[in-house]
Each structure stands twice: as C-alpha cells, then as structure tokens.
Design an enzyme around this catalytic site. Structure first.
Site, mmCIF file in Angstrom:
data_model
loop_
_atom_site.group_PDB
_atom_site.id
_atom_site.type_symbol
_atom_site.label_atom_id
_atom_site.label_comp_id
_atom_site.label_asym_id
_atom_site.label_seq_id
_atom_site.Cartn_x
_atom_site.Cartn_y
_atom_site.Cartn_z
ATOM 1 N N GLY A 14 0.825 -1.210 0.000
ATOM 2 C CA GLY A 14 0.000 0.000 0.000
ATOM 3 C C GLY A 14 0.856 1.255 0.000
ATOM 4 O O GLY A 14 0.490 2.291 0.581
ATOM 5 N N LYS B 192 -11.796 -3.254 11.151
ATOM 6 C CA LYS B 192 -10.643 -2.905 11.982
ATOM 7 C C LYS B 192 -10.696 -3.594 13.349
ATOM 8 O O LYS B 192 -9.676 -4.086 13.824
ATOM 9 C CB LYS B 192 -10.537 -1.381 12.147
ATOM 10 C CG LYS B 192 -10.050 -0.667 10.886
ATOM 11 C CD LYS B 192 -8.630 -1.072 10.521
ATOM 12 C CE LYS B 192 -8.126 -0.423 9.247
ATOM 13 N NZ LYS B 192 -6.817 -0.946 8.805
ATOM 14 N N GLY C 233 -0.468 4.793 -1.218
ATOM 15 C CA GLY C 233 -1.537 5.458 -0.486
ATOM 16 C C GLY C 233 -1.035 6.641 0.327
ATOM 17 O O GLY C 233 0.153 6.975 0.300
ATOM 18 N N GLN C 234 -1.960 7.256 1.068
ATOM 19 C CA GLN C 234 -1.637 8.475 1.805
ATOM 20 C C GLN C 234 -0.495 8.260 2.810
ATOM 21 O O GLN C 234 0.474 9.011 2.814
ATOM 22 C CB GLN C 234 -2.888 8.978 2.556
ATOM 23 C CG GLN C 234 -2.676 10.314 3.257
ATOM 24 C CD GLN C 234 -3.659 10.550 4.402
ATOM 25 O OE1 GLN C 234 -4.334 9.623 4.856
ATOM 26 N NE2 GLN C 234 -3.741 11.770 4.870
ATOM 27 N N ASP D 154 -0.617 -7.172 -5.275
ATOM 28 C CA ASP D 154 -1.968 -7.107 -4.724
ATOM 29 C C ASP D 154 -1.876 -7.629 -3.286
ATOM 30 O O ASP D 154 -1.518 -8.797 -3.071
ATOM 31 C CB ASP D 154 -2.880 -7.986 -5.591
ATOM 32 C CG ASP D 154 -4.287 -8.103 -5.035
ATOM 33 O OD1 ASP D 154 -4.535 -7.621 -3.898
ATOM 34 O OD2 ASP D 154 -5.141 -8.685 -5.723
ATOM 35 N N ASP E 61 2.461 -1.784 -4.371
ATOM 36 C CA ASP E 61 1.050 -1.396 -4.435
ATOM 37 C C ASP E 61 0.483 -2.007 -5.709
ATOM 38 O O ASP E 61 1.227 -2.589 -6.501
ATOM 39 C CB ASP E 61 0.906 0.141 -4.464
ATOM 40 C CG ASP E 61 -0.441 0.605 -3.895
ATOM 41 O OD1 ASP E 61 -1.480 0.209 -4.442
ATOM 42 O OD2 ASP E 61 -0.452 1.352 -2.901
ATOM 43 N N ILE E 62 -0.836 -1.841 -5.919
ATOM 44 C CA ILE E 62 -1.389 -2.316 -7.194
ATOM 45 C C ILE E 62 -1.245 -1.250 -8.272
ATOM 46 O O ILE E 62 -1.516 -1.493 -9.434
ATOM 47 C CB ILE E 62 -2.875 -2.750 -7.086
ATOM 48 C CG1 ILE E 62 -3.697 -1.680 -6.354
ATOM 49 C CG2 ILE E 62 -3.007 -4.103 -6.413
ATOM 50 C CD1 ILE E 62 -5.188 -1.908 -6.445
ATOM 51 N N ARG E 63 -0.862 -0.035 -7.868
ATOM 52 C CA ARG E 63 -0.636 1.028 -8.862
ATOM 53 C C ARG E 63 0.641 1.782 -8.518
ATOM 54 O O ARG E 63 1.080 1.777 -7.371
ATOM 55 C CB ARG E 63 -1.830 1.994 -8.906
ATOM 56 C CG ARG E 63 -2.040 2.711 -7.602
ATOM 57 C CD ARG E 63 -3.332 3.494 -7.515
ATOM 58 N NE ARG E 63 -3.636 3.776 -6.132
ATOM 59 C CZ ARG E 63 -3.283 4.870 -5.479
ATOM 60 N NH1 ARG E 63 -2.605 5.827 -6.071
ATOM 61 N NH2 ARG E 63 -3.604 5.048 -4.212
ATOM 62 N N TYR F 184 -15.926 -0.392 7.788
ATOM 63 C CA TYR F 184 -14.505 -0.132 8.041
ATOM 64 C C TYR F 184 -14.176 -0.411 9.508
ATOM 65 O O TYR F 184 -13.214 -1.112 9.828
ATOM 66 C CB TYR F 184 -14.209 1.323 7.679
ATOM 67 C CG TYR F 184 -12.795 1.778 7.916
ATOM 68 C CD1 TYR F 184 -11.725 1.190 7.257
ATOM 69 C CD2 TYR F 184 -12.527 2.838 8.784
ATOM 70 C CE1 TYR F 184 -10.426 1.635 7.464
ATOM 71 C CE2 TYR F 184 -11.233 3.289 8.989
ATOM 72 C CZ TYR F 184 -10.184 2.683 8.332
ATOM 73 O OH TYR F 184 -8.905 3.132 8.536
HETATM 74 N N1 SER Z 1 -9.219 8.518 8.411
HETATM 75 C C1 SER Z 1 -10.051 7.357 8.530
HETATM 76 C C2 SER Z 1 -11.349 7.564 7.869
HETATM 77 O O1 SER Z 1 -11.815 8.678 7.865
HETATM 78 C C3 SER Z 1 -10.261 7.010 9.964
HETATM 79 O O2 SER Z 1 -9.320 6.069 10.336
HETATM 80 O O3 SER Z 1 -11.925 6.651 7.393
#
Ligand code: SER
Length: 322
Positions: free
Chosen positions: A9, A147, A12-13, A53, A35-37, A143
């Site tokens: 990943g 988690k 990502g950010q 992946d 990453d995948i990209r 999400y």
């Molecule tokens: N930044 C995340 C979200 O907003 C929270 O872990 O989904």
C-alpha cells in the site's frame, strides 16, 4: 534478522510518506515499496517498487523471498466512507490482506508486522471524550467492523502463534504530499488544497464536528517508533489508542484564516456526518505514551503553518511558469 522492509500500500496516503522516511533511515535498497498502482510521491525516490496485490498471499511471498524481507508494513485498506459504498469489498480487502500477512508471519516468512487500526473501531455507545484504551466498542461502519475484527486477529496470532504484530489506532491523518481517499476525516486535508487553490471550501461535515487528528509527520514517527520498540514493551497486541490533536472544521478554518485571511468556508454535511458523529472527539493514549514512549510534536497551529508553507512553495514554480 535482515533489515529489509516491505510496504504494502505504498501508493496510499500514509504508505508513500512512510516509505520515504524508512528509506532515509534504513537505506533506499532496504525498503521495498509495493502497491497495485504506481506511486506519484515515490516517482523521484530511487528504490525498489513492486506491483503487488495485498490480498494475494503468494504474490506477497514471492516479493518477500526475492528481497529477503523481514518486516512488513501493511497499509493497504479501504477507508470508512468508501467502505460504506462497497461494504463487501471493504471487508474482503481489509481482512484478506491482513490474514495473508499474518499467515506469512505465522509460517516464519517474516518476523514483524505492522498493521494499522483506527478510531473507527469506536461507535456511538463509546464514551466520546478521552476515550480509554479499553471501553465499549460497537462500531457502526464496515470499516470499523473490519478494523476491530482485525485487531482481534492480530491478538489471536500473537497469543497462539507468537506472531510479532504491532498496531495503532490512527486518528484522522493530515498530509499535504499525498491526499487520502475515501475517509471521513479527509476534509481536513482537502480544506488546505482548496484554501490555496480557490480560497474557499465547502465542508462535508458540520462546523462543530470535533474529531481526533494527527499531522502526518507524527503518524509516521509513531509507526516507526512502535516497530522499533523492544518486544517486551509492547503490552497491547490488539491495537494502541494514539492521539495528538483534536479540532472542529470551524477551528481549522480559523487557523487557516490566520495565514489566508480571505479564506471562506461553507458547510454542506452529507452521509459522512453520521460516521463522524459515531466516533470519539478525543482519545486517551496514555498506554502508548507509557509503553513505547510515544509523544506527538505538532499542534494545530504548527501543523497549519507547515502545510500552508509547503503548499504555497509547491504552487510558486507553477505560477512562475505562467
Ligand atoms: N481517516 C479514517 C477515515 O476517515 C479514519 O481512520 O476513514
């Protein structure tokens, strides 16, 4: 153990900035980004990059063996807002990738794993202020469900198989080098880009929605710190509460106005308001501070100053070209 690190990943950010920091500490060739990209932020960073992946255990294993990887940072995930649009996809991505990496550690292919959890594990029944490490946990987003399930899987693999997995519950992470995607706290990043580019921002949360947040520098610091901590100092194998700052959209807008006085904000709450309302406002992270010496550096004003200075500097060469 070899010190080679794999980031899943990395486009990502958090993954991108984490890769850059780890490369500056351990050397470029010892930090494998994947990453995948392709990654924008890593374009100019020399160092290995593999297309992988994160849900494909065999593909991860190949890269682990090729580079003799000993530590994996798993940053691939679908965040809260996108997760509500694609619940099954969010569950599949978040769980399959975690179990793949935990299994690789169980089978002794890797020695240490980092996996992030989130404030999204908390729900509407959780105490909102100074939310303790151990409290009511009844998440209302997919999400959050993924988690908290992941946290228990981490603890299970640690208890049953001795897997050295470490985790922190990230608050909203604010960055300027890479934008987040699909989160509820993303407004606190978007607002800076819009302030610089357009001088105004329409916020998707109400003005008084207080949420726990953290500047990227601190998030990267915490992530590396917990991975470098002595094994015996890690007493929580689900995930650690982690905290730095908290603010509302109105407070952040006022902070930005100190640098850009004409900046204007309007509010148009959407489905993300309900998600934000279910999360804590402030977090008690005393256990992380006691166990592995965590402390944050940035407050809302030093963070805002740093982001605006960097975004303005980034914009200047473009303006000179016009
Ligand atoms: N930044 C995340 C979200 O907003 C929270 O872990 O989904």
């Amino acid at each position: 153990m070899s010190d080679t690190i794999l980031i899943l990943g990395a486009s990502g950010q958090i993954g991108g900035e984490l890769t850059l920091k780890l490369r500056s500490i351990y050397g470029k060739e010892n930090v494998i980004a994947s990453d995948i990209r392709e990654s924008e932020i890593l374009q100019n960073s020399e160092g290995p990059f593999e297309i992988v992946d994160a849900t494909d255990k065999e593909a991860i294993l190949k890269v682990v063996q090729k580079h003799r990887v000993s530590q994996v940072y798993l940053l691939a995930a679908m965040l809260s807002a996108t997760g509500e649009k694609y619940p099954r996809k969010a569950w599949d991505l978040n769980m399959t990738s975690l179990l793949a990496v935990l299994d690789l550690a169980k089978e002794n292919h890797v020695e240490r794993v980092f996996w992030p959890s989130s404030i999204a594990v908390f729900g509407p029944t959780t105490p909102k202020e100074n939310t303790p490490q151990r409290t009511i946990i009844e998440p209302s987003t997919v999400y959050g469900i993924s988690k908290i399930s992941g946290e228990f899987w981490c603890n299970y693999y640690h208890e049953k198989y001795g897997v050295d997995v470490r985790s922190i519950r990230y608050p909203g992470i604010i960055s300027w080098k890479t934008k987040p995607g699909g989160g509820t706290t993303d407004y606190a990043v978007d607002i800076f880009f819009k302030a610089i580019e357009e001088g105004s921002y329409e916020c998707f949360l109400k003005e008084d929605t207080r949420l726990p947040m953290m500047y990227m520098e601190d998030a990267v610091k915490a992530t590396i710190q917990i991975m470098e901590a002595d094994k015996n100092s890690i007493t929580t194998r689900t995930s650690y509460n982690l905290s730095a700052i908290d603010f509302t959209p109105k407070e952040l807008a006022e902070e930005i106005q100190k640098h850009i006085p004409e900046f204007a904000i309007t509010y148009k709450p959407d489905f993300r308001q309900e998600i934000a309302d279910s999360w804590p406002q402030t977090i008690d992270d005393s256990q992380a501070r006691a166990d592995w010496d965590w402390s944050h550096q940035y407050d809302i004003s030093s963070m805002t100053k740093d982001i605006i200075r960097n975004l303005q500097a980034q914009k200047r060469p473009e303006m000179e070209l016009l």
